[in-house]
Design a protein around this motif. Structure first.
Motif, PDB file in Angstrom:
ATOM      1  N   GLN A   4     -45.716  50.769 -43.710  1.00  0.00           N
ATOM      2  CA  GLN A   4     -46.010  49.535 -43.716  1.00  0.00           C
ATOM      3  C   GLN A   4     -47.580  49.425 -44.739  1.00  0.00           C
ATOM      4  O   GLN A   4     -48.314  50.131 -44.692  1.00  0.00           O
ATOM      5  CB  GLN A   4     -46.493  49.093 -42.424  1.00  0.00           C
ATOM      6  CG  GLN A   4     -45.244  49.228 -41.352  1.00  0.00           C
ATOM      7  CD  GLN A   4     -45.753  48.726 -40.030  1.00  0.00           C
ATOM      8  OE1 GLN A   4     -46.823  48.802 -39.554  1.00  0.00           O
ATOM      9  NE2 GLN A   4     -44.752  48.460 -39.065  1.00  0.00           N
ATOM     10  N   ILE A   5     -47.640  48.052 -45.319  1.00  0.00           N
ATOM     11  CA  ILE A   5     -48.640  47.737 -45.871  1.00  0.00           C
ATOM     12  C   ILE A   5     -49.131  46.484 -45.093  1.00  0.00           C
ATOM     13  O   ILE A   5     -48.446  45.703 -44.631  1.00  0.00           O
ATOM     14  CB  ILE A   5     -48.603  47.785 -47.399  1.00  0.00           C
ATOM     15  CG1 ILE A   5     -47.566  46.639 -47.571  1.00  0.00           C
ATOM     16  CG2 ILE A   5     -48.139  48.841 -48.132  1.00  0.00           C
ATOM     17  CD1 ILE A   5     -47.493  46.277 -49.104  1.00  0.00           C
ATOM     18  N   ASN A   6     -50.671  46.412 -45.182  1.00  0.00           N
ATOM     19  CA  ASN A   6     -51.071  45.127 -44.643  1.00  0.00           C
ATOM     20  C   ASN A   6     -51.789  44.335 -45.890  1.00  0.00           C
ATOM     21  O   ASN A   6     -52.155  44.610 -46.670  1.00  0.00           O
ATOM     22  CB  ASN A   6     -52.308  45.311 -43.757  1.00  0.00           C
ATOM     23  CG  ASN A   6     -51.842  46.110 -42.456  1.00  0.00           C
ATOM     24  OD1 ASN A   6     -50.770  45.624 -41.661  1.00  0.00           O
ATOM     25  ND2 ASN A   6     -52.362  47.174 -41.887  1.00  0.00           N
ATOM     26  N   THR A   8     -53.864  40.944 -46.742  1.00  0.00           N
ATOM     27  CA  THR A   8     -54.908  39.792 -46.396  1.00  0.00           C
ATOM     28  C   THR A   8     -54.744  38.894 -47.469  1.00  0.00           C
ATOM     29  O   THR A   8     -55.033  38.788 -48.391  1.00  0.00           O
ATOM     30  CB  THR A   8     -56.484  40.493 -46.554  1.00  0.00           C
ATOM     31  OG1 THR A   8     -56.348  41.411 -45.642  1.00  0.00           O
ATOM     32  CG2 THR A   8     -57.201  39.322 -45.920  1.00  0.00           C
ATOM     33  N   THR A  32     -53.204  35.957 -52.352  1.00  0.00           N
ATOM     34  CA  THR A  32     -53.712  37.361 -52.020  1.00  0.00           C
ATOM     35  C   THR A  32     -55.152  37.498 -52.488  1.00  0.00           C
ATOM     36  O   THR A  32     -55.772  36.786 -53.160  1.00  0.00           O
ATOM     37  CB  THR A  32     -53.174  38.457 -52.737  1.00  0.00           C
ATOM     38  OG1 THR A  32     -53.162  38.552 -53.962  1.00  0.00           O
ATOM     39  CG2 THR A  32     -51.461  38.292 -52.243  1.00  0.00           C
ATOM     40  N   THR A  71     -53.669  37.915 -41.956  1.00  0.00           N
ATOM     41  CA  THR A  71     -53.126  39.122 -42.199  1.00  0.00           C
ATOM     42  C   THR A  71     -51.749  39.363 -42.094  1.00  0.00           C
ATOM     43  O   THR A  71     -51.288  39.001 -40.892  1.00  0.00           O
ATOM     44  CB  THR A  71     -54.023  40.267 -41.482  1.00  0.00           C
ATOM     45  OG1 THR A  71     -55.350  40.006 -41.698  1.00  0.00           O
ATOM     46  CG2 THR A  71     -53.687  41.612 -41.918  1.00  0.00           C
ATOM     47  N   VAL A  72     -50.908  39.991 -42.893  1.00  0.00           N
ATOM     48  CA  VAL A  72     -49.733  39.845 -42.827  1.00  0.00           C
ATOM     49  C   VAL A  72     -49.108  41.636 -43.001  1.00  0.00           C
ATOM     50  O   VAL A  72     -49.645  42.363 -43.741  1.00  0.00           O
ATOM     51  CB  VAL A  72     -48.747  39.306 -43.867  1.00  0.00           C
ATOM     52  CG1 VAL A  72     -47.391  39.360 -43.837  1.00  0.00           C
ATOM     53  CG2 VAL A  72     -49.117  37.842 -43.856  1.00  0.00           C
ATOM     54  N   THR A  73     -48.277  42.191 -41.976  1.00  0.00           N
ATOM     55  CA  THR A  73     -47.832  43.395 -42.061  1.00  0.00           C
ATOM     56  C   THR A  73     -46.475  43.422 -42.584  1.00  0.00           C
ATOM     57  O   THR A  73     -45.722  42.583 -42.351  1.00  0.00           O
ATOM     58  CB  THR A  73     -47.806  44.058 -40.941  1.00  0.00           C
ATOM     59  OG1 THR A  73     -49.123  43.785 -40.356  1.00  0.00           O
ATOM     60  CG2 THR A  73     -47.520  45.538 -41.042  1.00  0.00           C
ATOM     61  N   ASP A  75     -43.170  45.760 -43.859  1.00  0.00           N
ATOM     62  CA  ASP A  75     -42.459  46.771 -43.313  1.00  0.00           C
ATOM     63  C   ASP A  75     -41.675  47.280 -44.543  1.00  0.00           C
ATOM     64  O   ASP A  75     -40.375  46.425 -44.794  1.00  0.00           O
ATOM     65  CB  ASP A  75     -41.695  46.927 -42.059  1.00  0.00           C
ATOM     66  CG  ASP A  75     -40.925  48.235 -41.674  1.00  0.00           C
ATOM     67  OD1 ASP A  75     -40.807  48.945 -42.531  1.00  0.00           O
ATOM     68  OD2 ASP A  75     -40.840  48.636 -40.439  1.00  0.00           O
TER      69      ASP A  75
END
Length: 101
Positions: A4-6, A8, A32, A71-73, A75
């Motif tokens: 996963q990446i987060n 912002t 972003t 903030t979005v995660t 997958d």
């Protein structure tokens, strides 16, 4: 294991004129931190960035509000699976195999 990446993000509320419909609309422009930094490197303000992004989509900015921080995660494994499924469905459709295996 999850891959996963987060991200912002900043979501700007914008009142804009839509040139396709001729009406004013309330829209949200999401950018972003990297986009904001890049704009700053070339001497562009966040307002100018938002205006440029809106113009590309056929809008003229009337007013820009204060952004919300989000903030979005993401997958990455699921994202790749979805893309592979889309590509498979497109290939099947293009070759006349809709719904058949």
């Amino acid at each position: 294991m999850t891959n996963q990446i987060n991200l912002t993000l900043r979501q700007f509320p914008v009142v804009a004129h839509d040139h396709r419909t001729g009406k004013e609309e309330a829209i949200t422009v999401t950018v972003t931190r990297d986009q904001l930094r890049a704009a700053g490197v070339v001497g562009q303000s966040s307002k100018e960035l938002i205006e440029r992004l809106c113009e590309r989509q056929g809008y003229t900015v009337i007013e820009i509000g204060t952004p919300d921080k989000v903030t979005v995660t993401v997958d990455l494994d699921k994202l790749v699976e979805q893309q592979e499924e889309r590509q498979k469905a497109e290939w099947l459709f293009q070759h006349g195999h809709e719904g058949r295996c």
